[in-house]
Design an enzyme around this catalytic site. Sequence first.
Site, short mmCIF file in Angstrom:
data_model
loop_
_atom_site.label_atom_id
_atom_site.label_comp_id
_atom_site.label_asym_id
_atom_site.label_seq_id
_atom_site.Cartn_x
_atom_site.Cartn_y
_atom_site.Cartn_z
N GLU A 18 0.84 -1.19 0.00
CA GLU A 18 0.00 0.00 0.00
C GLU A 18 0.88 1.24 0.00
O GLU A 18 1.95 1.25 0.60
CB GLU A 18 -0.90 0.02 1.24
N SER A 22 6.44 4.23 3.99
CA SER A 22 7.39 4.97 4.83
C SER A 22 8.80 4.65 4.31
O SER A 22 9.01 3.69 3.55
CB SER A 22 7.27 4.54 6.28
#
Length: 102
Positions: A18, A22
């Site tokens: 997704e 990060s």
Amino acid sequence: MDPAYELSKKEGKVGTPERPLSDLGLLSYRGYWTRVLLDILKKRKGNISIKELSDMTAIKAENILTTLQSLELIQYRKGQHVICARPQGLGSPSKSSWPWWS
């Protein structure tokens, strides 16, 4: 990560994490993708396409492309991306030994 990609392969689907990822997530996925792709490229004789790698691994073609670019294993020639690696040169990455195709 491996179980999710194995499930995607069984379902005949291509997976991707997704977004947005990060920095740590990208490092984790890039490490996984690198291990999987280098393992295949070490064992493979002859040519292989990004699509074939995607079909074999269930890794999205875009992720394969960016991973191979980060490893300096891909060039753009005559309007297409070309994987430039010799199996014997695909040991543990060492910038001093790159590029392997020269």
